[in-house]
Design an enzyme around this catalytic site. Sequence first.
Site, PDB file in Angstrom:
ATOM      1  N   TYR A 100      74.307 -80.843 -49.608  1.00  0.00           N
ATOM      2  CA  TYR A 100      74.705 -80.812 -48.193  1.00  0.00           C
ATOM      3  C   TYR A 100      73.820 -81.737 -47.361  1.00  0.00           C
ATOM      4  O   TYR A 100      74.315 -82.557 -46.574  1.00  0.00           O
ATOM      5  CB  TYR A 100      74.609 -79.363 -47.699  1.00  0.00           C
ATOM      6  CG  TYR A 100      74.949 -79.144 -46.243  1.00  0.00           C
ATOM      7  CD1 TYR A 100      76.268 -79.131 -45.815  1.00  0.00           C
ATOM      8  CD2 TYR A 100      73.936 -78.927 -45.301  1.00  0.00           C
ATOM      9  CE1 TYR A 100      76.585 -78.903 -44.481  1.00  0.00           C
ATOM     10  CE2 TYR A 100      74.245 -78.694 -43.971  1.00  0.00           C
ATOM     11  CZ  TYR A 100      75.565 -78.684 -43.563  1.00  0.00           C
ATOM     12  OH  TYR A 100      75.873 -78.458 -42.237  1.00  0.00           O
ATOM     13  N   SER A 156      74.499 -82.464 -38.629  1.00  0.00           N
ATOM     14  CA  SER A 156      73.697 -81.238 -38.688  1.00  0.00           C
ATOM     15  C   SER A 156      72.255 -81.636 -38.435  1.00  0.00           C
ATOM     16  O   SER A 156      71.883 -82.801 -38.630  1.00  0.00           O
ATOM     17  CB  SER A 156      73.810 -80.648 -40.103  1.00  0.00           C
ATOM     18  OG  SER A 156      72.787 -79.680 -40.333  1.00  0.00           O
TER      19      SER A 156
HETATM   20  C1  BGC Z   1      73.931 -75.322 -42.146  1.00  0.00           C
HETATM   21  C2  BGC Z   1      73.556 -73.865 -42.136  1.00  0.00           C
HETATM   22  C3  BGC Z   1      72.129 -73.657 -41.630  1.00  0.00           C
HETATM   23  C4  BGC Z   1      71.916 -74.405 -40.329  1.00  0.00           C
HETATM   24  C5  BGC Z   1      70.472 -74.321 -39.823  1.00  0.00           C
HETATM   25  C6  BGC Z   1      73.624 -75.931 -40.803  1.00  0.00           C
HETATM   26  O1  BGC Z   1      73.929 -77.298 -40.848  1.00  0.00           O
HETATM   27  O2  BGC Z   1      75.319 -75.432 -42.395  1.00  0.00           O
HETATM   28  O3  BGC Z   1      73.686 -73.342 -43.435  1.00  0.00           O
HETATM   29  O4  BGC Z   1      71.904 -72.283 -41.389  1.00  0.00           O
HETATM   30  O5  BGC Z   1      72.256 -75.754 -40.509  1.00  0.00           O
HETATM   31  O6  BGC Z   1      69.536 -74.602 -40.802  1.00  0.00           O
END
Ligand code: BGC
Length: 255
Positions: A156, A143
């Site tokens: 996360y 991410s």
């Molecule tokens: C997350 C989302 C978030 C996005 C942008 C992703 O990795 O799961 O919750 O909206 O990143 O910030």
Amino acid sequence: MSLKNKVAIVTGGNSGIGQAIVLELARQGARTVIDYVANPDATVALEQEICKLGNQCIGVDADVSQVADLQKLVDAAVSKFGRLDIMVNNAGIETRTSVLDTTEDQYDSVMRINLKSAFFGTQLAAQQMIKQGGGGRIINITSVHEDWPMPGNTAYCLSKGGMRMLTRTAGVELGPHDILVVGVGPGAVETPINDSTMDDPSKLKKLDSAIPLGRMARPEEIANVAAFLAGDAATYLTATTIFADGGLMQSSVGL
Ligand code: BGC
């Protein structure tokens, strides 16, 4: 059919980004193995859709946070299709809770499903790839938050930061075996993990305006990057992350 005769495992393959990756790999010729612990119906529907593409996908009842179950996925790939070429560590959850009130259970679930599964998925896939010879590809779906803080989603971010270093360190260790380890770092994608944003027009508007491309990604747009990394054109990428975020991380417009 650039992935013809390749065999892939995609964790979390029956929904969201994972499902789009399974479909794209199948379109390009790869046979796939996916886990399900929840939602066997979605898994059967996907298997059937892939059959219609003239390809094969098998669902295995496996919990990717358990090492023994990850081994079941590798064993299924080998017993059903003879080998394993591509491992996509995609399964992921988030709690959207701050460091102040994340519970021990929430912390453990996020770390087990996001990071532990990617670590042992990498380990078991690499062991199989080394055994069969000829290298392989390990693709970690991380991410923008492997690097970029998201206040209110601390566990996360921690798990994705761990995946960032897993990608880099395992990439260095496995390079001599021609096993390439690359991360794909999406920004905001139209998947169930973002339902709470997509269901709230004001949150969605704020998010869209922070993204230079002005919109969230479709899951297929992330799947295309993963398929590229699995294919013959991506022979010199390892130990790094490709961000597919519509420019979000570089934007000065805050979320
Ligand atoms: C997350 C989302 C978030 C996005 C942008 C992703 O990795 O799961 O919750 O909206 O990143 O910030």
